[in-house]
Design a protein around this motif. Structure first.
Motif, PDB file in Angstrom:
ATOM      1  N   ARG A 162     -47.994  29.138 -13.002  1.00 43.38           N
ATOM      2  CA  ARG A 162     -49.291  28.468 -13.105  1.00 43.38           C
ATOM      3  C   ARG A 162     -49.249  27.101 -12.416  1.00 43.38           C
ATOM      4  O   ARG A 162     -49.282  26.041 -13.061  1.00 43.38           O
ATOM      5  N   PHE A 163     -49.144  27.137 -11.114  1.00 39.41           N
ATOM      6  CA  PHE A 163     -49.131  25.917 -10.314  1.00 39.41           C
ATOM      7  C   PHE A 163     -49.477  26.260  -8.878  1.00 39.41           C
ATOM      8  O   PHE A 163     -49.422  27.417  -8.462  1.00 39.41           O
ATOM      9  N   ARG A 164     -49.817  25.240  -8.123  1.00 34.14           N
ATOM     10  CA  ARG A 164     -49.996  25.347  -6.675  1.00 34.14           C
ATOM     11  C   ARG A 164     -49.153  24.264  -6.010  1.00 34.14           C
ATOM     12  O   ARG A 164     -49.069  23.142  -6.515  1.00 34.14           O
ATOM     13  N   PHE A 165     -48.532  24.627  -4.887  1.00 32.34           N
ATOM     14  CA  PHE A 165     -47.785  23.643  -4.118  1.00 32.34           C
ATOM     15  C   PHE A 165     -48.736  22.796  -3.285  1.00 32.34           C
ATOM     16  O   PHE A 165     -49.779  23.261  -2.828  1.00 32.34           O
ATOM     17  N   THR A 166     -48.341  21.549  -3.063  1.00 34.68           N
ATOM     18  CA  THR A 166     -49.030  20.674  -2.132  1.00 34.68           C
ATOM     19  C   THR A 166     -47.992  20.085  -1.175  1.00 34.68           C
ATOM     20  O   THR A 166     -47.028  19.482  -1.629  1.00 34.68           O
ATOM     21  N   PRO A 167     -48.160  20.264   0.145  1.00 34.38           N
ATOM     22  CA  PRO A 167     -49.179  21.090   0.794  1.00 34.38           C
ATOM     23  C   PRO A 167     -48.940  22.577   0.532  1.00 34.38           C
ATOM     24  O   PRO A 167     -47.825  22.994   0.207  1.00 34.38           O
ATOM     25  N   SER A 168     -49.978  23.356   0.721  1.00 32.49           N
ATOM     26  CA  SER A 168     -49.915  24.786   0.407  1.00 32.49           C
ATOM     27  C   SER A 168     -48.926  25.543   1.285  1.00 32.49           C
ATOM     28  O   SER A 168     -48.511  26.653   0.935  1.00 32.49           O
ATOM     29  N   SER A 169     -48.539  24.966   2.421  1.00 33.82           N
ATOM     30  CA  SER A 169     -47.592  25.633   3.324  1.00 33.82           C
ATOM     31  C   SER A 169     -46.251  25.903   2.651  1.00 33.82           C
ATOM     32  O   SER A 169     -45.497  26.791   3.078  1.00 33.82           O
ATOM     33  N   TRP A 170     -45.938  25.155   1.596  1.00 33.91           N
ATOM     34  CA  TRP A 170     -44.683  25.378   0.903  1.00 33.91           C
ATOM     35  C   TRP A 170     -44.631  26.731   0.205  1.00 33.91           C
ATOM     36  O   TRP A 170     -43.559  27.264  -0.059  1.00 33.91           O
ATOM     37  N   ASP A 171     -45.767  27.282  -0.111  1.00 36.45           N
ATOM     38  CA  ASP A 171     -45.768  28.612  -0.729  1.00 36.45           C
ATOM     39  C   ASP A 171     -45.184  29.640   0.243  1.00 36.45           C
ATOM     40  O   ASP A 171     -44.406  30.511  -0.150  1.00 36.45           O
ATOM     41  N   ALA A 172     -45.539  29.525   1.519  1.00 34.39           N
ATOM     42  CA  ALA A 172     -44.994  30.430   2.536  1.00 34.39           C
ATOM     43  C   ALA A 172     -43.533  30.102   2.837  1.00 34.39           C
ATOM     44  O   ALA A 172     -42.711  31.011   3.018  1.00 34.39           O
ATOM     45  N   ILE A 173     -43.182  28.815   2.873  1.00 32.20           N
ATOM     46  CA  ILE A 173     -41.800  28.415   3.177  1.00 32.20           C
ATOM     47  C   ILE A 173     -40.842  28.944   2.121  1.00 32.20           C
ATOM     48  O   ILE A 173     -39.817  29.566   2.444  1.00 32.20           O
ATOM     49  N   LEU A 174     -41.171  28.727   0.858  1.00 33.80           N
ATOM     50  CA  LEU A 174     -40.288  29.193  -0.211  1.00 33.80           C
ATOM     51  C   LEU A 174     -40.401  30.705  -0.408  1.00 33.80           C
ATOM     52  O   LEU A 174     -39.443  31.348  -0.842  1.00 33.80           O
ATOM     53  N   GLY A 175     -41.537  31.263  -0.069  1.00 37.60           N
ATOM     54  CA  GLY A 175     -41.672  32.722  -0.110  1.00 37.60           C
ATOM     55  C   GLY A 175     -40.747  33.383   0.896  1.00 37.60           C
ATOM     56  O   GLY A 175     -40.138  34.419   0.624  1.00 37.60           O
ATOM     57  N   ALA A 176     -40.619  32.772   2.083  1.00 37.13           N
ATOM     58  CA  ALA A 176     -39.736  33.314   3.113  1.00 37.13           C
ATOM     59  C   ALA A 176     -38.277  33.196   2.710  1.00 37.13           C
ATOM     60  O   ALA A 176     -37.439  34.011   3.122  1.00 37.13           O
ATOM     61  N   ALA A 177     -37.948  32.198   1.868  1.00 35.80           N
ATOM     62  CA  ALA A 177     -36.569  32.029   1.420  1.00 35.80           C
ATOM     63  C   ALA A 177     -36.178  33.041   0.354  1.00 35.80           C
ATOM     64  O   ALA A 177     -34.983  33.254   0.090  1.00 35.80           O
ATOM     65  N   TRP A 178     -37.163  33.680  -0.238  1.00 36.68           N
ATOM     66  CA  TRP A 178     -36.929  34.611  -1.348  1.00 36.68           C
ATOM     67  C   TRP A 178     -36.916  36.042  -0.836  1.00 36.68           C
ATOM     68  O   TRP A 178     -37.949  36.641  -0.586  1.00 36.68           O
ATOM     69  N   THR A 179     -35.727  36.596  -0.677  1.00 34.96           N
ATOM     70  CA  THR A 179     -35.579  38.015  -0.348  1.00 34.96           C
ATOM     71  C   THR A 179     -35.472  38.775  -1.653  1.00 34.96           C
ATOM     72  O   THR A 179     -34.434  38.774  -2.306  1.00 34.96           O
TER      73      THR A 179
END
Length: 285
Positions: A264-281
């Motif tokens: 229940r949170f959002r990253f700021t800036p939102s680009s971090w959602d994609a950055i950390l998503g890419a780190a998660w295999t």
């Protein structure tokens, strides 16, 4: 009637839990959850919660149990990283208050935020009553994080950690992917402070949307050891946040978190959602 209500609730748990998780993700992100092909970190986090809820997975149960995880920590990195445990049990009336030191912490093993800090005389009866209330709760029902469903409630009485800060001790939260720390989040006891750095302590342009950036925190001298401890505890897990304290150079294990803030949170800036998503295999779970 209460028993029938509880039985109905448990019978509908899986269906209702997934509905709540999917609705929560939609409310946060504005789109439906893609369980088959998740992309961002938040989507992968909710996928984990949905699949664990479906399968009734107990894979992480012992690791979120604040009592049982002590065995894991001692085996993997050594008991020198554990707090001193003064007492534990399931009946708060048996806490040996008269035999405890002047300062200590009472907490439960099965939930978040259920902590009583003691530094001087206390109302023992009120503490016992509060603990009895907490022990009746199943933390799963708060946000449908299934790893908490089968934790058997217990009371822990531990040493009070004091790093000299009014709102300490600082909590160093190492976000580990496949056993490698990628981001370090620093918070204080009341969460008045929230600071993100990379593993080498370079400040990151990263925050939670509902929080805001905090002032810089000094790099710990034993940062390399903290990374080693977190990496060892996270080994073999696709994503886990390992929380550590650092009290005057002494590293102390806090907990292992598999679904931070229940998503229940959002990253700021939102680009971090994609950055950390890419780190998660992600694994199959």
């Amino acid at each position: 009637m209460r028993r029938l209500r509880d039985l109905r609730r448990r019978a509908l748990r899986r269906w209702e839990g997934e509905r709540i998780l999917r609705n929560t993700y939609r409310d946060i992100s504005g789109r439906d959850l893609d369980v088959r092909h998740p992309q961002g970190f938040s989507e992968k986090l909710f996928r984990r919660m949905v699949l664990m809820n479906r399968s009734r997975s107990t894979e992480f149960t012992a690791l979120v149990d604040k009592f049982q995880v002590r065995e894991h920590v001692a085996r993997v990195v050594g008991d020198k990283y554990l707090t001193t445990l003064h007492w534990h049990g399931v009946d708060p009336a048996k806490i040996p208050f008269r035999e405890l030191p002047d300062r200590y912490v009472i907490k439960t093993n099965h939930a978040s935020g259920q902590t009583i800090t003691v530094s001087g005389p206390i109302d023992e009866a009120a503490v016992v009553q509060q603990l009895r209330s907490w022990l009746k709760q199943n933390y799963y029902w708060v946000s449908r994080e299934y790893q908490y469903f089968d934790v058997h409630p217990r009371i822990l009485v531990e040493e009070l950690l004091d790093d000299g800060r009014d709102n300490g001790p600082l909590d160093y939260r190492l976000w580990c992917f496949d056993g490698t720390p990628v981001v370090i989040q620093v918070a204080d006891r009341r969460h008045d402070l929230m600071y993100f750095v990379d593993p080498d302590w370079n400040p990151l342009d990263l925050d939670f949307e509902d929080f805001g950036r905090s002032a810089a925190i000094e790099r710990p001298e034993n940062l390399a050891e903290m990374r080693e401890v977190a990496a060892a505890l996270a080994r073999g897990i696709d994503f886990v946040r390992v929380d550590l304290y650092n009290v005057h150079g002494r590293i102390v294990f806090g907990e292992m978190t598999f679904t931070p803030r229940a998503g229940r949170f959002r990253f700021t800036p939102s680009s971090w959602d994609a950055i950390l998503g890419a780190a998660w295999t992600m694994s199959g779970r």
